[in-house]
Design a protein around this motif. Structure first.
Motif, short mmCIF file in Angstrom:
data_model
loop_
_atom_site.label_atom_id
_atom_site.label_comp_id
_atom_site.label_asym_id
_atom_site.label_seq_id
_atom_site.Cartn_x
_atom_site.Cartn_y
_atom_site.Cartn_z
N ALA A 206 0.83 -1.20 0.00
CA ALA A 206 0.00 0.00 0.00
C ALA A 206 0.87 1.26 0.00
CB ALA A 206 -0.93 0.00 1.21
N SER A 209 2.25 1.90 -3.52
CA SER A 209 1.32 1.79 -4.65
C SER A 209 1.47 3.02 -5.55
CB SER A 209 -0.11 1.67 -4.15
OG SER A 209 -0.54 2.87 -3.54
N THR A 215 -5.70 5.52 -3.67
CA THR A 215 -5.29 4.32 -2.93
C THR A 215 -6.21 4.17 -1.73
OG1 THR A 215 -2.98 4.46 -3.62
CG2 THR A 215 -3.45 3.23 -1.61
N ARG A 232 3.22 6.46 3.54
CA ARG A 232 2.93 6.71 2.12
C ARG A 232 3.17 8.18 1.79
NH1 ARG A 232 1.16 5.34 -2.63
NH2 ARG A 232 -0.54 6.43 -3.69
N THR A 562 -5.17 9.12 -0.70
CA THR A 562 -5.02 7.89 0.06
C THR A 562 -6.11 7.90 1.12
OG1 THR A 562 -2.63 7.76 -0.27
CG2 THR A 562 -3.55 6.52 1.57
N ARG A 591 -8.26 3.27 -9.23
CA ARG A 591 -8.19 2.92 -7.82
C ARG A 591 -7.31 1.71 -7.57
NH1 ARG A 591 -13.78 4.77 -5.01
NH2 ARG A 591 -14.07 6.58 -6.32
N SER A 592 -6.62 1.75 -6.42
CA SER A 592 -5.86 0.61 -5.94
C SER A 592 -6.37 0.28 -4.54
CB SER A 592 -4.36 0.94 -5.88
OG SER A 592 -3.87 1.31 -7.16
#
Length: 741
Positions: A206, A209, A215, A232, A562, A591-592
């Protein structure tokens, strides 16, 4: 593994750490000297030297600050790679323990020696990824992964993971049972620890990413969601500094307590440019910490409030004049209430914001008066529109009318109007029920809000109230919504301030280069109400109400996102409405999605109590797995109401004796101040009392939950709030209440 082997391995790592800190001191001295030399360049006297001075001083000072901030725990990992993991460029100048392999040290920032050979690899660099991502199934060339724990400049322990036994030499030392669980047993301290040394693969996926798009990270208590979000942010700033530092990174948390808790994480990772705000701080000038009761919060957070606020902001001003009378050349020109209402609707149909439309509104009134004059006066006494308008506009009676009919409005003032139930009934008719109207009106402190608007009226550029205004966290999103309809008050254009002005008419001696640098600094300075962030992180997203999503979305119309949360912890009851608002805020970018499944915070014994509460309400819910057992069961105490204060004090003292780190006392939201008063005089440095809603995202070594049954029953989603409260502890959990839960 014998103590002698462990001591030998620690001594070897200490020798390397000593070498790293010697180099760190050298680089500090060099950065300070470069910074000093940059200032001295001004003596050369030409423009080029001054430009070079600015650049040298800026970069040297920034490097010096980074070197000074990363002293403690600078090196926390070592990778022993086999031949298939060799890169060469990032290898430490240490003899490999695996034939044909290399050694790579991982830390908070990258360092090289005098020969430009790698000493430490920055944790965000691709070369450091195997430290987090390697597993026995996907070793990424790693034979042994070592976690190094140090205090100041001294190595205190090491823990190894042997990922490739077949490639390991027979004499390879493997120390400990694994770094992660040992690290999790340590005291947490007053602020949140970064988990940079213990990030696991599902978390690292994550963190790293793709930067573009959205995210989404979901996970239960203790899975490291918040740490992932903050790491992140640090990773994005490292990977694309030009984009994310210039545009800005905004981190939005659920409460001021939470923001203070995590505020040390990004600086500890070498990043100090991100903006941290709670939901109660997103509107300029407001510092809201108070939460509404659940039934009021449900009204204020609903998207239905958008329609109510639109009607209030576009409707007639309370107590405004409802007629205009002006004597002109012997004839009485007049506009009554229906005519004025029609003019107001005409202005709003133009799509302009109320405060920006003040001049247009005056123009429409003048047009209506002029048309009357044409009808009433003979042609010889009529004036053209361009002659009539300035004549009437300058009259005191017209000026006074416009001030009352179309005044400059501030969000706090309009929000205060909602405290009048009769007015609110008109605006909320067909939108809210009579019960909701009564609850909403009673929750508004109209006197405080109107007083704030009056006090700020002299500040033409101010659009919001001071921190002393009696608004709740839920009100902040309503103020932001009202600003969308009202706009900023018209402000006088002021000439840019000369930064080299010493006094009126007296200027500091300066060069053209210095003035150009100052102009550039002013050009990139962000306003207090900045609304164009490059990346926005929303933590505890399951609690963000639909109206709050609208507020957050306005801060990053072009941002990447995020979003971190756990549906099982949601305090907002209408998940579908919240999801629609989130979709509208973040848009339709790629999107992830990531799901974190392991609870690293709680012992299995503690999480079993929290799981019992949430499963009683949602039997089929998916919960994370707690991976360690402490052998210590939580303590559940039941007492009488009269004995409750004494029982709470005794339980808090016991927890302070049992754990080395922090103790969190979690109370029903409305009883926090009362319980805090009971505990006054105890260890203030280690003890913190918070309401149940403000405990979200927090972590303590010991937790005392006061009146858990009351927390469960204080809202329709109270069982989720209690689930959160019971899952804040890393080592010890005690509950004290007047009834079982």
């Amino acid at each position: 593994m014998s103590d002698a082997v462990r001591d030998s391995e620690i001594a070897a790592e200490q020798a390397y750490l000593d070498r790293v800190y010697v180099r760190l001191d050298q680089l500090r001295v060099t950065a300070a000297e470069v910074e000093k030399a940059g200032y001295n360049m001004a003596r050369v006297g030409n423009y080029g030297a001054l430009v070079e001075r600015d650049a040298m001083v800026y970069h040297a000072a920034r490097r010096r600050r980074a070197l000074e901030s990363e002293h403690d725990g600078l090196v926390f990992g070592r990778l022993d790679l086999g031949p298939d993991g060799v890169s060469g460029a990032d290898a430490a100048a240490v003899a490999p323990v695996v034939p044909g392999g290399e050694v790579r040290y991982v830390g908070r920032l990258g360092l090289r020696d005098e020969e430009y050979e790698s000493l430490v690899v920055d944790w965000r660099a691709p070369a450091a990824a195997p430290f987090y991502r390697a597993t026995p199934a996907d070793r990424m060339g790693v034979v042994r992964r070592r976690s190094i724990r140090s205090t100041n400049e001294k190595v205190v322990s090491i823990e190894d993971d042997l990922l490739d036994p077949a490639a390991a030499p027979a004499d390879l030392a493997v120390i400990g049972d694994g770094a992660l669980l040992a690290n999790l047993s340590r005291a947490t301290g007053r602020g949140m620890k970064d988990i940079v040394a213990t990030i696991q693969r599902e978390q690292d996926d994550a963190i790293r990413s793709p930067a573009s798009g959205i995210t989404i990270v979901r996970g239960g208590p203790g899975t490291g969601k918040t740490a992932v979000a903050l790491h992140r942010a640090a990773y994005l700033l490292y990977a694309d500094r030009n984009r994310y530092e210039s545009g800005g990174v905004l981190v939005v948390g659920p409460s001021d307590v939470f923001v203070g808790y995590v505020s040390r994480v990004l600086p500890s990772l070498g990043e100090d440019t991100a903006t941290l705000r709670s939901l109660g701080q997103l509107v300029e000038g407001i510092q809201a910490t108070r939460h509404e009761p659940p039934d009021v919060a449900a009204i204020k957070g609903s998207l239905r409030m958008q329609r109510v606020l639109s009607r209030a902001a576009r409707g007639p001003v309370p107590n405004a004049p409802d007629k205009l009378r002006i004597l002109y050349r012997g004839e009485l020109l007049s506009l009554d209430k229906p005519a004025l209402d029609e003019l107001r609707r005409t202005v709003f149909n133009l799509g302009v914001k109320r405060n920006a439309a003040r001049a247009k509104a005056a123009g429409h009134v003048l047009d209506a008066l002029w048309r009357q004059s044409v009808q009433l006066l003979p042609s010889g006494r009529q004036q053209k529109r361009e002659e009539f308008a300035p004549d009437i506009a300058e009259r005191p009676e017209f000026v006074q009318f416009m001030r009352g009919w179309w005044p400059v409005l501030r969000p706090t003032e309009v929000l205060g109007w909602l405290g009048d139930r009769q007015r609110l009934q008109r605006w909320a008719n067909g939108i809210l029920s009579n019960r909701e109207i009564a609850l909403l009106a009673s929750s508004i402190d109209a006197e405080s809000l109107s007083g704030s608007a009056s006090a700020s009226g002299s500040r033409s550029g101010s659009r919001s109230a001071s921190a002393s205004v009696s608004v709740s966290v839920e009100d902040v999103a309503l103020l932001d919504e009202l600003h969308e309809y009202l706009g900023d008050p018209p402000a006088r254009k002021r000439a840019p301030r000369d930064p080299f002005m010493v006094a009126e008419g007296v200027h500091e001696v300066s060069t053209i280069s210095e003035r150009m640098a100052a102009a550039r600094a002013q050009a990139i300075e962000r306003p207090d109400d900045y609304r164009d962030y490059a990346h926005i992180i929303v933590d505890e997203s399951q609690d963000v109400s639909p109206m709050q999503w609208r507020m957050v979305g306005r801060r990053g119309p072009h941002a990447t996102w995020t979003i971190v949360g756990d549906p099982a912890q949601a305090a907002w009851n209408d998940a579908a409405e919240s999801d629609r608002a989130m979709e509208a805020a973040v848009g339709t970018r790629r999107r992830s999605d990531f799901t974190l499944t392991t609870n690293y915070r709680n012992s299995a014994e503690i999480f079993a109590v929290a799981a019992r509460v949430i499963r009683a309400a949602q039997p089929d819910i998916d919960l994370p797995t707690a991976v360690r057992s402490s052998g210590v069961d939580p303590v559940e105490l039941t007492t009488s109401a009269d004995e409750l204060p004494g029982a709470v004090i005794d339980a808090a003292k016991t927890l302070l004796d049992q754990v080395e780190g922090t103790v969190g006392v979690i109370t029903p939201t409305q009883r926090r101040a009362e319980v805090s008063a009971w505990l006054e005089g105890l260890d203030a440095a280690r003890l913190q009392t918070v309401g149940a809603l403000d405990s979200k995202g927090m972590e303590y070594d010991g937790v005392l939950v006061v009146e858990p049954a009351a927390i469960r029953d204080e809202a329709p989603t109270g069982f989720r709030t209690l689930y959160v409260a019971l899952s804040r502890a890393t080592q010890r959990l005690t509950t004290v209440g007047t009834q079982p839960f």
